[in-house]
Design an enzyme around this catalytic site. Structure first.
Site, PDB file in Angstrom:
ATOM      1  N   GLY A  53       0.841  -1.195   0.000  1.00  6.74           N
ATOM      2  CA  GLY A  53       0.000   0.000   0.000  1.00  6.74           C
ATOM      3  C   GLY A  53       0.872   1.239   0.000  1.00  6.74           C
ATOM      4  O   GLY A  53       2.052   1.159   0.341  1.00  6.74           O
ATOM      5  N   CYS A  81       5.166  -6.283   1.345  1.00  9.02           N
ATOM      6  CA  CYS A  81       5.539  -4.882   1.455  1.00  9.02           C
ATOM      7  C   CYS A  81       4.888  -4.211   2.674  1.00  9.02           C
ATOM      8  O   CYS A  81       5.262  -4.516   3.799  1.00  9.02           O
ATOM      9  CB  CYS A  81       5.229  -4.171   0.139  1.00  9.02           C
ATOM     10  SG  CYS A  81       6.057  -2.596  -0.030  1.00  9.02           S
ATOM     11  N   TYR A  82       3.894  -3.348   2.472  1.00  4.42           N
ATOM     12  CA  TYR A  82       3.215  -2.736   3.627  1.00  4.42           C
ATOM     13  C   TYR A  82       2.703  -3.831   4.564  1.00  4.42           C
ATOM     14  O   TYR A  82       2.777  -3.706   5.799  1.00  4.42           O
ATOM     15  CB  TYR A  82       2.042  -1.888   3.125  1.00  4.42           C
ATOM     16  CG  TYR A  82       1.284  -1.159   4.206  1.00  4.42           C
ATOM     17  CD1 TYR A  82       1.686   0.095   4.627  1.00  4.42           C
ATOM     18  CD2 TYR A  82       0.162  -1.743   4.815  1.00  4.42           C
ATOM     19  CE1 TYR A  82       0.993   0.776   5.624  1.00  4.42           C
ATOM     20  CE2 TYR A  82      -0.538  -1.070   5.809  1.00  4.42           C
ATOM     21  CZ  TYR A  82      -0.116   0.183   6.211  1.00  4.42           C
ATOM     22  OH  TYR A  82      -0.808   0.846   7.185  1.00  4.42           O
ATOM     23  N   HIS A 167       7.588  -7.286  -4.305  1.00  2.89           N
ATOM     24  CA  HIS A 167       6.283  -7.585  -4.903  1.00  2.89           C
ATOM     25  C   HIS A 167       6.385  -8.858  -5.755  1.00  2.89           C
ATOM     26  O   HIS A 167       6.858  -8.806  -6.891  1.00  2.89           O
ATOM     27  CB  HIS A 167       5.817  -6.414  -5.767  1.00  2.89           C
ATOM     28  CG  HIS A 167       5.392  -5.248  -4.944  1.00  2.89           C
ATOM     29  ND1 HIS A 167       4.111  -5.107  -4.463  1.00  2.89           N
ATOM     30  CD2 HIS A 167       6.079  -4.198  -4.464  1.00  2.89           C
ATOM     31  CE1 HIS A 167       4.020  -4.010  -3.742  1.00  2.89           C
ATOM     32  NE2 HIS A 167       5.209  -3.439  -3.719  1.00  2.89           N
ATOM     33  N   GLU A 169       4.052 -10.375  -7.151  1.00  4.91           N
ATOM     34  CA  GLU A 169       2.989 -10.427  -8.152  1.00  4.91           C
ATOM     35  C   GLU A 169       3.366  -9.785  -9.481  1.00  4.91           C
ATOM     36  O   GLU A 169       2.700 -10.006 -10.481  1.00  4.91           O
ATOM     37  CB  GLU A 169       1.713  -9.774  -7.582  1.00  4.91           C
ATOM     38  CG  GLU A 169       1.784  -8.266  -7.296  1.00  4.91           C
ATOM     39  CD  GLU A 169       2.397  -7.890  -5.941  1.00  4.91           C
ATOM     40  OE1 GLU A 169       3.099  -8.747  -5.369  1.00  4.91           O
ATOM     41  OE2 GLU A 169       2.191  -6.759  -5.488  1.00  4.91           O
ATOM     42  N   ASP A 224     -15.321  -7.089 -23.911  1.00  2.12           N
ATOM     43  CA  ASP A 224     -15.897  -6.940 -22.578  1.00  2.12           C
ATOM     44  C   ASP A 224     -17.420  -6.800 -22.615  1.00  2.12           C
ATOM     45  O   ASP A 224     -18.128  -7.510 -21.912  1.00  2.12           O
ATOM     46  CB  ASP A 224     -15.297  -5.714 -21.859  1.00  2.12           C
ATOM     47  CG  ASP A 224     -13.795  -5.642 -22.045  1.00  2.12           C
ATOM     48  OD1 ASP A 224     -13.205  -6.684 -22.344  1.00  2.12           O
ATOM     49  OD2 ASP A 224     -13.227  -4.546 -21.907  1.00  2.12           O
ATOM     50  N   LYS A 363      -8.475  -8.921 -18.636  1.00  2.35           N
ATOM     51  CA  LYS A 363      -8.917  -9.233 -20.000  1.00  2.35           C
ATOM     52  C   LYS A 363      -8.860 -10.731 -20.340  1.00  2.35           C
ATOM     53  O   LYS A 363      -9.804 -11.277 -20.888  1.00  2.35           O
ATOM     54  CB  LYS A 363      -8.022  -8.449 -20.962  1.00  2.35           C
ATOM     55  CG  LYS A 363      -8.537  -8.368 -22.349  1.00  2.35           C
ATOM     56  CD  LYS A 363      -9.721  -7.467 -22.384  1.00  2.35           C
ATOM     57  CE  LYS A 363      -9.913  -6.711 -23.615  1.00  2.35           C
ATOM     58  NZ  LYS A 363     -10.791  -5.564 -23.421  1.00  2.35           N
TER      59      LYS A 363
END
Ligand code: XMP
Length: 507
Positions: A53, A81-82, A167, A169, A224, A363
């Site tokens: 964050g 992280c945070y 991170h 991710e 979409d 997506k």
């Protein structure tokens, strides 16, 4: 079933939080995003991840969480992280400002290649984005990994609590997915993520939210809104699908859209509003202003066509939400206003009149959902197209003449990509107008005409993108055809910009 043993991701406001959800799903586990204050509503999670964050734990408004409640779930917890800094505080350590903000690549050196770092290299690249550091670790803390300077970048407290400063991710953390996989292996019997289950969940949420009301949805022919319309049809709710042609579509797109919906058995109503849109856009050059005009007019025209429908459904995806977030409304910062986030829609949202069933999806997940709904691959695999259409590919003022140039050049480029088998290899490709006149020679005459830009990118989720190294042959043939067939153009350029710092569209 999704409440049982799923992976609960608590969102402390990082731009990347949704990517954690996505990675966990890619690893085959069911993951859901929650606000930290929703901790009491997690049901029965099988593992919990605390995201990063932008706040510092010492800020007066820093998000906190009920640690006793977190502990009471008795499941593995990973702080990113945070999230790690918060855990360090809870376990008696401190968090202090770093000497300088650390942003970008660093090295991960695991102390042991067990548990969280099983199957990792001796050293691997990780991605950092933080300005605080953990200090004064308590006696209960174990350092699991350090960086190239010997600073701890991963901690553990007992058997169930882990923290990583980097991170995992983002793809720049080269072995980040393996770290997440190892973490998930510490949990027992995690619920599986299957798009089929997601579909069922979305269908029942739609039925519940819509009830007996009538829902209208705008379709554009893009993936979409197409998936959304078919999903609403599948949910069996009372729906109308309306196609507003704002005149800023690709060449012959209106015809194609109608044909595709016919193939899928979803009736659509078409409104030709191009006169209106070009009229309102006259003389407007500022990108945010253009977006605002198109977005608001779109809703007006659409709403006029609808009459008094009670609900609006939009095919908004997560990247649209994150990139339009305002500092106030969300913790991520504003980049540009997306078509589906203009004031008028935000107002409707406040009244609970907007349904966005795809807002948690990326997506490629929407494409998978589309296939599972029986939509054909050629429709599902169409390149993304922005809500404001060719207006964002036409820097400066937008008029019919300029839009026609873009449409013609774009049709040539796309057909060349298809012919050479590159359409499906690129995430998105298009032609835009660069409204700068330059001198050239046509026949024996001096010409003074515009330039066309070609852009082809690969991307995983539209949040970052790289330009595609297209074979010169395609560029040469495309350029030749454009220069010889599109009036008003005497130059063709290929865009070699990554996102960031550029964006995919020109505006
Ligand atoms: P950018 O240009 O922000 O684009 O890198 C990221 C992706 O989003 C699409 N895009 C939009 N989609 N409404 C949409 O539905 C919009 O206003 C909008 N603006 C950009 C863009 O085509 C790319 O795929």
């Amino acid at each position: 079933m999704e409440e049982m043993n799923h992976v609960a991701v608590l969102d402390f406001g990082s731009q990347y939080t949704q990517l954690i959800v996505r990675r966990v799903r890619e690893l085959g586990c069911f993951a859901k995003l929650y606000k930290p204050e929703e901790l009491s509503r997690l049901g029965k999670p099988g593992a919990i991840i605390l995201s990063g964050g932008p706040k510092s734990t010492s800020d007066s408004d820093a998000p906190d969480l009920d640690f006793a409640l977190l502990d009471s779930f008795g499941v593995p917890v990973l702080g990113v992280c945070y999230g790690m800094q918060l855990l360090n505080l809870k376990f008696g350590g401190t968090v202090e400002p770093s000497e300088k903000r650390e942003y970008g690549p660093a090295e991960l050196i695991p102390e042991s290649k067990e548990g969280l770092f099983k199957d990792l290299s001796e050293r691997s690249q990780i991605w950092m984005s933080h300005s605080d550091t953990v200090k004064n670790l308590s006696d209960d803390t174990t350092v699991l990994a350090v960086n190239q300077h010997g600073t701890p970048v991963s901690l553990a407290w007992g058997e169930r609590f882990f923290g990583i400063q980097f991170h995992p991710e983002v793809t720049h953390s080269h072995e980040g997915t393996q770290v997440l996989k190892n973490f998930l292996e510490l949990a027992t019997d995690l619920a599986e993520f299957r798009i089929e289950d997601m579909k069922q969940e979305l269908l029942s949420e739609i039925r519940e939210q819509v009830g007996e009301r009538q829902v209208v949805c705008g379709v554009s022919g893009g993936v979409d809104s197409t998936v959304l319309a078919v999903l609403l049809k599948e949910a069996g709710v009372n729906m109308r699908a309306i196609f507003v042609d704002h005149g800023l579509m690709r060449k012959d797109e209106g015809i194609e859209v109608r044909r595709n919906f016919e193939r899928m058995g979803v009736p659509i109503e078409t409104v030709d509003a191009s006169e209106l849109f070009f009229g309102r856009l006259e003389g407007v050059a500022e990108p945010e202003k253009k977006r605002e005009i198109i977005g608001n007019l779109f809703v007006d025209v659409f709403w006029d066509a609808v009459g008094d429908a009670e609900l609006l459904a939009q095919g908004t995806l997560y990247p649209d939400v994150i990139e339009s977030a305002s500092n106030e409304g969300s913790k991520a910062s504003k980049i540009k206003t997306h078509h589906n986030r203009v004031d008028r829609i935000l107002e409707l949202q406040k009244q609970g009149k907007v349904l966005e069933p795809l807002a948690e999806l990326f997506k490629d997940e929407v494409r998978e959902l589309g296939l599972s709904l029986g939509i054909e691959a050629d429709i599902v695999n169409r390149h993304p197209f922005p809500g404001p259409g060719l207006a964002v590919r036409c820097p400066g003022v937008v008029d019919r003449k300029r839009v026609t140039i873009i449409q013609e050049a774009d049709a040539i480029f796309i057909s060349k990509l298809r012919e050479h088998g590159w359409y499906d290899k690129t995430w998105q490709a298009y032609a835009c107008l660069i409204p700068v006149k330059t001198v050239g020679v046509k026949g024996d005459e001096r010409s003074y005409e515009w330039a066309v830009g070609l852009r082809a990118v690969i991307s995983e989720d539209a949040m970052t993108a790289d330009w595609v190294e297209l074979p010169y042959e395609i560029l040469r043939e495309t350029s030749h055809l454009i220069l010889n067939n599109v009036p008003g153009v005497n130059r063709v350029l290929y865009d070699v910009s990554t996102k960031p710092p550029a964006s995919i569209e020109w505006e």
